[in-house]
Write a protein that holds these residues in place. Structure first.
Motif, PDB file in Angstrom:
ATOM      1  N   SER A   1       1.964   6.085  -7.099  1.00  0.00           N
ATOM      2  CA  SER A   1       0.983   6.740  -8.132  1.00  0.00           C
ATOM      3  C   SER A   1       0.914   8.358  -7.925  1.00  0.00           C
ATOM      4  O   SER A   1       0.368   8.846  -8.774  1.00  0.00           O
ATOM      5  CB  SER A   1      -0.517   6.376  -7.549  1.00  0.00           C
ATOM      6  OG  SER A   1      -0.633   6.543  -6.207  1.00  0.00           O
ATOM      7  N   LYS A   2       1.516   9.103  -6.746  1.00  0.00           N
ATOM      8  CA  LYS A   2       1.440  10.392  -6.811  1.00  0.00           C
ATOM      9  C   LYS A   2       3.009  10.985  -7.619  1.00  0.00           C
ATOM     10  O   LYS A   2       3.017  12.220  -7.555  1.00  0.00           O
ATOM     11  CB  LYS A   2       1.727  10.882  -5.485  1.00  0.00           C
ATOM     12  CG  LYS A   2       0.438  10.471  -4.767  1.00  0.00           C
ATOM     13  CD  LYS A   2       0.657  10.775  -3.262  1.00  0.00           C
ATOM     14  CE  LYS A   2      -0.633  10.428  -2.289  1.00  0.00           C
ATOM     15  NZ  LYS A   2      -0.305  10.222  -1.091  1.00  0.00           N
TER      16      LYS A   2
ATOM     17  N   ASP B   1       0.731   3.673  -3.273  1.00  0.00           N
ATOM     18  CA  ASP B   1       0.193   5.171  -3.085  1.00  0.00           C
ATOM     19  C   ASP B   1       1.204   6.029  -3.393  1.00  0.00           C
ATOM     20  O   ASP B   1       0.829   7.143  -3.895  1.00  0.00           O
ATOM     21  CB  ASP B   1       0.054   5.433  -1.362  1.00  0.00           C
ATOM     22  CG  ASP B   1      -1.397   4.552  -0.907  1.00  0.00           C
ATOM     23  OD1 ASP B   1      -2.071   4.075  -2.119  1.00  0.00           O
ATOM     24  OD2 ASP B   1      -1.691   4.703   0.167  1.00  0.00           O
ATOM     25  N   TYR B   2       2.503   5.871  -2.757  1.00  0.00           N
ATOM     26  CA  TYR B   2       3.581   6.993  -3.186  1.00  0.00           C
ATOM     27  C   TYR B   2       3.824   6.694  -4.743  1.00  0.00           C
ATOM     28  O   TYR B   2       3.949   7.947  -5.435  1.00  0.00           O
ATOM     29  CB  TYR B   2       4.890   6.652  -2.305  1.00  0.00           C
ATOM     30  CG  TYR B   2       5.810   7.626  -2.442  1.00  0.00           C
ATOM     31  CD1 TYR B   2       5.719   8.850  -1.521  1.00  0.00           C
ATOM     32  CD2 TYR B   2       6.926   7.874  -3.305  1.00  0.00           C
ATOM     33  CE1 TYR B   2       6.818   9.969  -1.576  1.00  0.00           C
ATOM     34  CE2 TYR B   2       7.954   8.447  -3.447  1.00  0.00           C
ATOM     35  CZ  TYR B   2       7.739   9.813  -2.365  1.00  0.00           C
ATOM     36  OH  TYR B   2       8.608  10.966  -2.514  1.00  0.00           O
TER      37      TYR B   2
ATOM     38  N   LYS C   1       0.753  -1.211  -0.123  1.00  0.00           N
ATOM     39  CA  LYS C   1       0.025   0.007  -0.009  1.00  0.00           C
ATOM     40  C   LYS C   1       0.844   1.218   0.117  1.00  0.00           C
ATOM     41  O   LYS C   1       0.798   2.193  -0.744  1.00  0.00           O
ATOM     42  CB  LYS C   1      -1.112   0.001   1.041  1.00  0.00           C
ATOM     43  CG  LYS C   1      -1.936   1.269   1.218  1.00  0.00           C
ATOM     44  CD  LYS C   1      -2.993   1.094   2.501  1.00  0.00           C
ATOM     45  CE  LYS C   1      -3.914   2.306   2.318  1.00  0.00           C
ATOM     46  NZ  LYS C   1      -3.581   3.542   1.519  1.00  0.00           N
TER      47      LYS C   1
END
Length: 153
Positions: free
Chosen positions: A119-120, A116-117, A112
């Motif tokens: 995708s940014k 999350d990181y 996760k």
């Protein structure tokens, strides 16, 4: 400012409350004792009392610290280990308490945080996004092998 002076029993009670409020390790209690002007014998007596009455329990502290830092702060094992060592917890105790973290939860958390990181990251080449993300996940205390294992699966 003048320090307020407390009786031995008041100090003992303050330290009991300090331990009851939240699990503490020996180093934290010793640090807290420095606030009070205590002779060595008094410090030892209080320490023994806290241990005997189970207000101070290094294993319980270590287990709750590991659970909290992983399940609440999402730290990896390396960061948790480093912080426990700074609190003078032995390597042996740290290793025996890591069973507080479920392996499946560990992998899911790593996944996760990575996703999350990743995708940014905008406007970077694929390898740059990957490198930057790996560096970030490492800074959260996750092991390099674990990260690579996750990326390769």
């Amino acid at each position: 400012m003048e320090k307020k002076s407390f009786t031995f029993d008041e100090i003992k009670l303050k330290l009991v409350n300090y331990c009851v409020y939240q699990d503490r390790c020996h180093a934290e209690v010793e640090q807290k004792m420095k606030e009070f002007l205590l002779i060595e014998e008094a410090k030892e007596e209080i320490m023994l009392y806290l241990l005997k009455e189970n207000y101070l329990n290094e294993e319980r502290f270590t287990r709750s610290y590991i659970r909290g830092k992983f399940y609440i702060k999402h730290w990896g094992r390396n960061k948790i280990r480093l912080n426990l060592k700074q609190k003078q917890i032995s390597e042996k105790l740290i290793n025996s308490c890591f069973d507080e973290i479920d392996e499946t939860d560990y992998e899911a958390t790593l996944r996760k945080i990575y996703e999350d990181y990743y995708s940014k990251q905008k406007g970077l080449k694929e390898f740059q996004k990957k490198a930057k993300t790996i560096k970030y996940v490492l800074s959260r205390g996750f092991e390099y092998d674990e990260i690579l294992h996750f990326i390769d699966t």
